[in-house]
Structure formats: C-alpha cells, structure tokens
Scaffold this motif. Structure first.
Motif, short mmCIF file in Angstrom:
data_model
loop_
_atom_site.label_atom_id
_atom_site.label_comp_id
_atom_site.label_asym_id
_atom_site.label_seq_id
_atom_site.Cartn_x
_atom_site.Cartn_y
_atom_site.Cartn_z
N PHE A 9 0.82 -1.22 0.00
CA PHE A 9 0.00 0.00 0.00
C PHE A 9 0.85 1.26 0.00
O PHE A 9 0.33 2.37 0.06
CB PHE A 9 -0.91 0.01 1.25
N TRP A 10 2.16 1.13 -0.04
CA TRP A 10 3.05 2.27 0.10
C TRP A 10 3.86 2.47 -1.18
O TRP A 10 4.02 1.56 -1.99
CB TRP A 10 4.01 2.06 1.27
N GLU A 11 4.37 3.67 -1.32
CA GLU A 11 5.24 4.00 -2.44
C GLU A 11 6.71 3.90 -2.05
O GLU A 11 7.52 3.33 -2.78
CB GLU A 11 4.94 5.42 -2.95
N ASN A 12 7.05 4.46 -0.89
CA ASN A 12 8.46 4.54 -0.50
C ASN A 12 8.68 4.06 0.93
O ASN A 12 7.96 4.45 1.86
CB ASN A 12 8.97 5.98 -0.62
N ALA A 13 9.70 3.21 1.09
CA ALA A 13 10.15 2.79 2.42
C ALA A 13 11.40 3.60 2.76
O ALA A 13 12.36 3.63 1.98
CB ALA A 13 10.47 1.30 2.43
N THR A 14 11.38 4.26 3.90
CA THR A 14 12.47 5.14 4.29
C THR A 14 12.91 4.86 5.72
O THR A 14 12.27 4.10 6.45
CB THR A 14 12.04 6.62 4.17
N VAL A 15 14.00 5.51 6.11
CA VAL A 15 14.54 5.37 7.46
C VAL A 15 14.62 6.75 8.10
O VAL A 15 15.06 7.71 7.47
CB VAL A 15 15.94 4.72 7.44
N GLU A 16 14.19 6.85 9.35
CA GLU A 16 14.27 8.10 10.09
C GLU A 16 14.88 7.87 11.46
O GLU A 16 14.60 6.86 12.12
CB GLU A 16 12.89 8.74 10.24
N LEU A 17 15.72 8.80 11.88
CA LEU A 17 16.30 8.73 13.22
C LEU A 17 15.23 9.04 14.26
O LEU A 17 14.45 9.98 14.10
CB LEU A 17 17.44 9.75 13.33
N SER A 18 15.18 8.23 15.31
CA SER A 18 14.24 8.46 16.40
C SER A 18 15.01 8.61 17.70
O SER A 18 16.24 8.50 17.73
CB SER A 18 13.24 7.31 16.51
N PHE A 22 16.67 3.81 14.95
CA PHE A 22 16.32 4.16 13.58
C PHE A 22 15.01 3.45 13.21
O PHE A 22 14.91 2.22 13.29
CB PHE A 22 17.44 3.75 12.62
N ALA A 23 14.04 4.26 12.81
CA ALA A 23 12.71 3.74 12.50
C ALA A 23 12.54 3.54 11.01
O ALA A 23 12.97 4.37 10.21
CB ALA A 23 11.64 4.71 13.02
N VAL A 24 11.92 2.43 10.64
CA VAL A 24 11.57 2.17 9.25
C VAL A 24 10.15 2.67 9.02
O VAL A 24 9.24 2.35 9.78
CB VAL A 24 11.66 0.66 8.93
N LYS A 25 9.97 3.46 7.95
CA LYS A 25 8.66 4.04 7.69
C LYS A 25 8.22 3.79 6.25
O LYS A 25 9.03 3.75 5.34
CB LYS A 25 8.67 5.54 8.00
#
Length: 237
Positions: A9-18, A22-25
C-alpha cells in the motif's frame, strides 16, 4: 498499522532517526512488528537493510523475502521481552559443545577433527578461561559446571539484537564455541560453518552427495550467514 498487510500500500520505504534508534517508515508511517511494537532498530545499516526489503516488495508482501525484517521482529517481540529465557536456552549448548564430541574412527576423520577443532578449544580457553573435556563415540561428555559457566556468560552480555543472531549461529551449527568465534571475528562465518560440518563432509567424500541432504544443508548455511550479517548490521561500532 499492521506491518504484515498482505497487499503493498506504500510507495516509499524510508529510514528516520528516532529517540531510541532508527525507525523504518512506509510513506512516513512507522512500521510495526506483528506484536505491534514500533520497528525501531539500533543502527542505520540495519534499518537500511530492512527498508530495502520493504521497497523491493511487489503487489503482495512476501515475508519469506524479508529476512532482516523477520529477524528484527524476533529481536523486538521475542528476545527483548524474554531475554533471560532465550539466553538460558542457547547457553545450554555450551554444556554439549560440538567440538568436544569426536569420532572414534576412522583414523582420517579423527585426525581431521583434532587438527581443525582443537585450536578453537584452545582459543576458548584463552578467551574465556574455559577448559572443556573431549570425548569420542556416542557417550555423553560430562563437563565441569564452572568451566561451562565461563562460556555461558558471553550470551548474557549480548544485546537482544545480537542474541537473535547468536541464537541462530549456535543452533544451526551446533557449536557454541564456533558461534562465539564468529561473533568475536576470530573466524569468518563461512569457515565456521565448514568447521561445524566436518563429519558430514567426510561422509560425502566417502559415499557421495545426497541431493535432499545437500538442499537442506544449503538452506541452513544461508540462514547461518544471514544470522552473522544481522549481528554485524545491528552493532553500533
């Protein structure tokens, strides 16, 4: 959000610092484990590997093609919440160390095991101060509990993510010491796997390849190498 939805259901899988790692979004929405734990991992490298698995999915999500995601789920949902129980389970392997159980014949196999396994028992003695007994044949080899405990301490000092990989390294190879040697970069994982299969390889040399056994062994080897890579990526240094 259920991270294991059947359809993409998503277009892009990204990583963000939390704040905690590191969170996968997926399109900015945080992925969660099957137990609804936020999928936050200790290093950018591991998060990138997980995000790449999600990005590579087609219309239908196939967990079998997502080994880093599955391992991270296990680390968060199972190992982290019952660490002592998992550590105790894997530490028990130290009392029945593969390298201590030798063939009693033929002479060539006995010599091969001694030549290739003895140095790792010596390494474990130098590294952990643990001296183990060696036996031959099918009889149980009784080990001194204090010596075994010296080896077992290593497992309890691991992080949940390291433990997740270590558990597989030990259970797949049958050797607590070879797994420790891999974790401490004393031996390459490919070499450790070969060392754990000395008797099997000798049997192949004598009788030829069994296709079914070879296929099973290849699956186990792949899982063993993945376990090492999961540990490597999960370490901050």
């Amino acid at each position: 959000m259920n991270a294991w939805a059947a359809k993409r259901f998503w277009e892009n899988a990204t990583v963000e610092l939390s704040d905690t790692g590191f969170a996968v979004k997926l399109d900015g929405r945080g992925v969660k484990t099957p137990a609804k734990t936020p999928l936050i991992v200790p290093t950018r490298g591991l998060a990138d590997a997980i995000a790449a698995e999600w990005q590579a999915q087609d219309e239908t999500v196939n967990p079998e093609t997502m080994p880093f995601t599955r391992s991270a789920n296990s680390a968060l949902d199972r190992v982290a919440v019952q660490f002592t129980e998992v550590a105790n389970l894997i530490a028990d392997y130290a009392a029945t160390e593969l390298l201590c159980y030798r063939a009693d014949a033929p002479k060539e196999l006995v010599e091969r095991q001694a030549e290739q396994w003895d140095p790792f028992l010596e390494w474990a003695n130098g590294q952990f101060g643990a001296s183990l007994s060696v036996g031959s044949g099918i009889m149980h080899v009784a080990q001194d509990a204090e010596e075994v405990a010296k080896l077992q301490k290593f497992a309890f000092d691991l992080s949940p993510f390291e433990m997740t990989g270590f558990y597989d390294l030990v259970s797949l190879s049958g050797s607590y010491i070879l797994a420790c040697a891999v974790m401490k970069a004393h031996v390459l994982p490919e070499q450790a796997w070969a060392l754990s299969r000395i008797e099997e390889e000798w049997q192949i040399e004598q009788w030829g390849v069994d296709d079914e056994a070879e296929s099973t062994d290849a699956i186990k080897k792949s899982a063993f190498l993945h376990a090492f890579e999961f540990v490597r990526l999960s370490r901050k240094h």
